[in-house]
Design an enzyme around this catalytic site. Sequence first.
Site, PDB file in Angstrom:
ATOM      1  N   SER A  97       0.867  -1.183   0.000  1.00  0.00           N
ATOM      2  CA  SER A  97       0.000   0.000   0.000  1.00  0.00           C
ATOM      3  C   SER A  97       0.906   1.236   0.000  1.00  0.00           C
ATOM      4  O   SER A  97       2.115   1.119   0.263  1.00  0.00           O
ATOM      5  CB  SER A  97      -0.840  -0.018   1.280  1.00  0.00           C
ATOM      6  OG  SER A  97      -1.464   1.225   1.519  1.00  0.00           O
TER       7      SER A  97
ATOM      8  N   TYR B 219      -1.977  -1.295  10.372  1.00  0.00           N
ATOM      9  CA  TYR B 219      -1.998  -1.471   8.911  1.00  0.00           C
ATOM     10  C   TYR B 219      -0.662  -1.022   8.310  1.00  0.00           C
ATOM     11  O   TYR B 219      -0.053  -1.713   7.492  1.00  0.00           O
ATOM     12  CB  TYR B 219      -3.165  -0.659   8.347  1.00  0.00           C
ATOM     13  CG  TYR B 219      -3.451  -0.859   6.871  1.00  0.00           C
ATOM     14  CD1 TYR B 219      -4.193  -1.954   6.427  1.00  0.00           C
ATOM     15  CD2 TYR B 219      -3.008   0.058   5.921  1.00  0.00           C
ATOM     16  CE1 TYR B 219      -4.478  -2.125   5.073  1.00  0.00           C
ATOM     17  CE2 TYR B 219      -3.285  -0.107   4.570  1.00  0.00           C
ATOM     18  CZ  TYR B 219      -4.023  -1.194   4.147  1.00  0.00           C
ATOM     19  OH  TYR B 219      -4.304  -1.349   2.807  1.00  0.00           O
TER      20      TYR B 219
END
Length: 245
Positions: free
Chosen positions: A136, A149
């Site tokens: 990401s 995350y």
Amino acid sequence: MTGQNAIVTGGARGIGAAIARRFVEEGATVTIGDVLGPEGEELAAGLGETARFALLDVTDAGSWSAVVAQAEEAYGPVSVLINNAGILQIDSIEEQEPASFRRVTDVNLYGAWLGLHTTIPSLRRAGGGVVVNISSTAGLMGYAGLGAYTASKWGLRGLAKTAALELAADGVRVCSVHPGPIRTPMTAEMGEEIVVGQPIARYGAPEEVAAMVLFIVAEATYSTGCEFVVDGGATTGSTLLGDET
Ligand code: NAP
């Protein structure tokens, strides 16, 4: 992609489904692994005989062994592994419950490690291959509210580099992909404010990530241990010039 045999985790919907669909269109055989049974079964059925669904919890070693064995039995040794399964929890570091941190890093990072760990012998039997970790932009920078995350996505990036070094002699390339905001069920609740200020000020489509993954697997034969960014320019930098830019 003819002759390539792929496992795509978290492939029942979103980015994983777009990758699975594109791989099949390009001639690969694909095992779609996900915890979402009905969605995965339906997707695989629609893709025809070169796709199959397997129930896979990426945090479970037994589940991984079974899925790799099934993929081999159906189509031969696995030559492509796409570690895509992931979950997102928004919480400050101070407020997040330890169990929630563990769950996010378990699925996003440990799940990918377990996938690599289990699939390496099959990749060797295939005579080499490609592994892509779907990280990401949260694997390139920090995001307040995404401690677990972000830690997991930086971890995926480091894991790809280490795997690239360990597996080069086996003809296996390993890369990480860093999407920005992509319209999928994961971002369904998020608004347009997320993309304001990006050079390409819109959400990306899952197919735009799938195109990058296809390029890495099928074309990027001199690339390993490196990052590929698909983020509408989100990580490019900031402007001080105001709205007219
Ligand atoms: P998504 O639509 O939520 O799809 C993720 C899939 O993974 C879901 O089917 C999910 O099932 C499955 N999954 C969750 N836990 C699993 C487990 N333990 N084992 C197997 N499958 C599991 O998300 P997406 O947006 O397509 O995201 C795909 C990947 O891209 C993720 O790694 C995500 O972090 C990354 N990414 C997404 C964006 C974005 O903006 N969408 C941006 C950057 C990176 P459940 O619904 O049951 O959880």
